[in-house]
Design a protein around this motif. Structure first.
Motif, PDB file in Angstrom:
ATOM      1  N   ALA A  30       0.841  -1.195   0.000  1.00  0.00           N
ATOM      2  CA  ALA A  30       0.000   0.000   0.000  1.00  0.00           C
ATOM      3  C   ALA A  30       0.878   1.248   0.000  1.00  0.00           C
ATOM      4  CB  ALA A  30      -0.919   0.006   1.215  1.00  0.00           C
ATOM      5  N   LEU A  31       0.376   2.318  -0.617  1.00  0.00           N
ATOM      6  CA  LEU A  31       1.079   3.596  -0.557  1.00  0.00           C
ATOM      7  C   LEU A  31       0.884   4.167   0.835  1.00  0.00           C
ATOM      8  CD1 LEU A  31      -0.100   5.108  -3.937  1.00  0.00           C
ATOM      9  CD2 LEU A  31       2.062   3.982  -3.458  1.00  0.00           C
ATOM     10  N   ALA A  32       1.942   4.714   1.419  1.00  0.00           N
ATOM     11  CA  ALA A  32       1.803   5.169   2.796  1.00  0.00           C
ATOM     12  C   ALA A  32       2.678   6.370   3.085  1.00  0.00           C
ATOM     13  CB  ALA A  32       2.174   4.044   3.764  1.00  0.00           C
ATOM     14  N   ASP A  33       2.123   7.325   3.800  1.00  0.00           N
ATOM     15  CA  ASP A  33       2.862   8.393   4.453  1.00  0.00           C
ATOM     16  C   ASP A  33       2.526   8.234   5.927  1.00  0.00           C
ATOM     17  OD1 ASP A  33       3.593   9.346   1.976  1.00  0.00           O
ATOM     18  OD2 ASP A  33       2.249  11.055   2.013  1.00  0.00           O
ATOM     19  N   LEU A  34       3.528   7.890   6.719  1.00  0.00           N
ATOM     20  CA  LEU A  34       3.316   7.668   8.150  1.00  0.00           C
ATOM     21  C   LEU A  34       4.310   8.494   8.950  1.00  0.00           C
ATOM     22  CD1 LEU A  34       3.079   3.771   8.161  1.00  0.00           C
ATOM     23  CD2 LEU A  34       1.186   5.379   8.239  1.00  0.00           C
ATOM     24  N   ILE A  35       3.838   9.021  10.056  1.00  0.00           N
ATOM     25  CA  ILE A  35       4.704   9.753  10.978  1.00  0.00           C
ATOM     26  C   ILE A  35       4.458   9.216  12.376  1.00  0.00           C
ATOM     27  CG2 ILE A  35       5.257  11.986  11.997  1.00  0.00           C
ATOM     28  CD1 ILE A  35       4.172  13.273   9.434  1.00  0.00           C
ATOM     29  N   LEU A  36       5.519   8.812  13.041  1.00  0.00           N
ATOM     30  CA  LEU A  36       5.436   8.411  14.435  1.00  0.00           C
ATOM     31  C   LEU A  36       5.771   9.639  15.272  1.00  0.00           C
ATOM     32  CD1 LEU A  36       5.146   6.148  16.545  1.00  0.00           C
ATOM     33  CD2 LEU A  36       7.607   5.810  16.339  1.00  0.00           C
ATOM     34  N   VAL A  37       4.856  10.036  16.138  1.00  0.00           N
ATOM     35  CA  VAL A  37       5.037  11.231  16.954  1.00  0.00           C
ATOM     36  C   VAL A  37       5.372  10.810  18.379  1.00  0.00           C
ATOM     37  CG1 VAL A  37       3.961  13.352  17.802  1.00  0.00           C
ATOM     38  CG2 VAL A  37       3.351  12.465  15.542  1.00  0.00           C
ATOM     39  N   ASP A  38       6.425  11.422  18.931  1.00  0.00           N
ATOM     40  CA  ASP A  38       6.822  11.158  20.310  1.00  0.00           C
ATOM     41  C   ASP A  38       5.946  12.000  21.233  1.00  0.00           C
ATOM     42  OD1 ASP A  38       8.059  10.458  22.648  1.00  0.00           O
ATOM     43  OD2 ASP A  38       9.930  11.523  22.227  1.00  0.00           O
ATOM     44  N   LYS A  54      10.591  15.430  17.603  1.00  0.00           N
ATOM     45  CA  LYS A  54       9.377  14.715  18.004  1.00  0.00           C
ATOM     46  C   LYS A  54       8.841  13.741  16.969  1.00  0.00           C
ATOM     47  CE  LYS A  54       9.167  16.547  22.019  1.00  0.00           C
ATOM     48  NZ  LYS A  54       9.324  15.738  23.209  1.00  0.00           N
ATOM     49  N   PHE A  55       9.453  13.687  15.772  1.00  0.00           N
ATOM     50  CA  PHE A  55       9.059  12.707  14.752  1.00  0.00           C
ATOM     51  C   PHE A  55      10.220  11.731  14.546  1.00  0.00           C
ATOM     52  CE2 PHE A  55       6.056  15.675  12.130  1.00  0.00           C
ATOM     53  CZ  PHE A  55       5.309  15.923  13.257  1.00  0.00           C
ATOM     54  N   PRO A  56      10.319  10.689  15.360  1.00  0.00           N
ATOM     55  CA  PRO A  56      11.449   9.773  15.226  1.00  0.00           C
ATOM     56  C   PRO A  56      11.372   8.858  13.997  1.00  0.00           C
ATOM     57  CG  PRO A  56       9.988   9.037  16.979  1.00  0.00           C
ATOM     58  CD  PRO A  56       9.472  10.364  16.509  1.00  0.00           C
ATOM     59  N   GLY A  62       5.672   5.152   1.061  1.00  0.00           N
ATOM     60  CA  GLY A  62       6.080   3.790   1.357  1.00  0.00           C
ATOM     61  C   GLY A  62       7.569   3.606   1.574  1.00  0.00           C
ATOM     62  N   LEU A  63       8.346   4.691   1.509  1.00  0.00           N
ATOM     63  CA  LEU A  63       9.799   4.608   1.689  1.00  0.00           C
ATOM     64  C   LEU A  63      10.205   5.247   3.008  1.00  0.00           C
ATOM     65  CD1 LEU A  63      10.879   5.656  -1.905  1.00  0.00           C
ATOM     66  CD2 LEU A  63      10.701   3.341  -0.988  1.00  0.00           C
ATOM     67  N   LEU A  64      11.127   4.617   3.689  1.00  0.00           N
ATOM     68  CA  LEU A  64      11.635   5.122   4.958  1.00  0.00           C
ATOM     69  C   LEU A  64      12.477   6.369   4.707  1.00  0.00           C
ATOM     70  CD1 LEU A  64      11.823   4.559   7.994  1.00  0.00           C
ATOM     71  CD2 LEU A  64      13.884   3.243   7.518  1.00  0.00           C
ATOM     72  N   VAL A  65      12.067   7.496   5.274  1.00  0.00           N
ATOM     73  CA  VAL A  65      12.773   8.766   5.123  1.00  0.00           C
ATOM     74  C   VAL A  65      13.636   9.045   6.344  1.00  0.00           C
ATOM     75  CG1 VAL A  65      12.458  11.268   4.904  1.00  0.00           C
ATOM     76  CG2 VAL A  65      10.976   9.703   3.630  1.00  0.00           C
ATOM     77  N   LYS A  66      13.105   8.731   7.519  1.00  0.00           N
ATOM     78  CA  LYS A  66      13.856   8.970   8.760  1.00  0.00           C
ATOM     79  C   LYS A  66      13.538   7.850   9.744  1.00  0.00           C
ATOM     80  CE  LYS A  66      14.193  12.147  12.655  1.00  0.00           C
ATOM     81  NZ  LYS A  66      13.645  13.361  13.279  1.00  0.00           N
ATOM     82  N   ASN A  67      14.579   7.334  10.381  1.00  0.00           N
ATOM     83  CA  ASN A  67      14.392   6.331  11.430  1.00  0.00           C
ATOM     84  C   ASN A  67      15.406   6.598  12.527  1.00  0.00           C
ATOM     85  OD1 ASN A  67      13.976   4.186  13.081  1.00  0.00           O
ATOM     86  ND2 ASN A  67      14.320   2.622  11.558  1.00  0.00           N
ATOM     87  N   ALA A  68      14.965   7.313  13.557  1.00  0.00           N
ATOM     88  CA  ALA A  68      15.802   7.597  14.712  1.00  0.00           C
ATOM     89  C   ALA A  68      15.553   6.593  15.829  1.00  0.00           C
ATOM     90  CB  ALA A  68      15.556   9.013  15.200  1.00  0.00           C
TER      91      ALA A  68
END
Length: 71
Positions: A30-38, A54-56, A62-68
């Motif tokens: 699936a196409l996805a834009d996801l943001i995990l908020v701390d 605050k966005f780790p 669908g592509l990983l842009v940031k992964n902290a």
């Protein structure tokens, strides 16, 4: 969650739908834009003003842009 209803409406537009693929779902393919908020932006909207801290995790198209989360 906030956009799944809109995704269903886009599917109803048939050939006019600008997106190819599934929208509004979190699953493989699936196409996805996801943001995990701390934190909880429903309780503290200022969290979205500090994306660097605050966005780790950010996934766009669908592509990983940031992964902290993983070091």
């Amino acid at each position: 969650m906030a956009t799944s209803g809109n995704a269903q409406l886009l599917k109803l537009s048939g050939a006019r739908n600008p997106y190819r693929g599934d929208l509004g779902e979190v699953r493989e393919g699936a196409l996805a834009d996801l943001i995990l908020v701390d934190g909880n932006p429903l309780q503290d909207l200022s969290l979205v003003g500090d994306a660097e801290r605050k966005f780790p995790l950010i996934i766009k198209d669908g592509l990983l842009v940031k992964n902290a989360l993983v070091k």
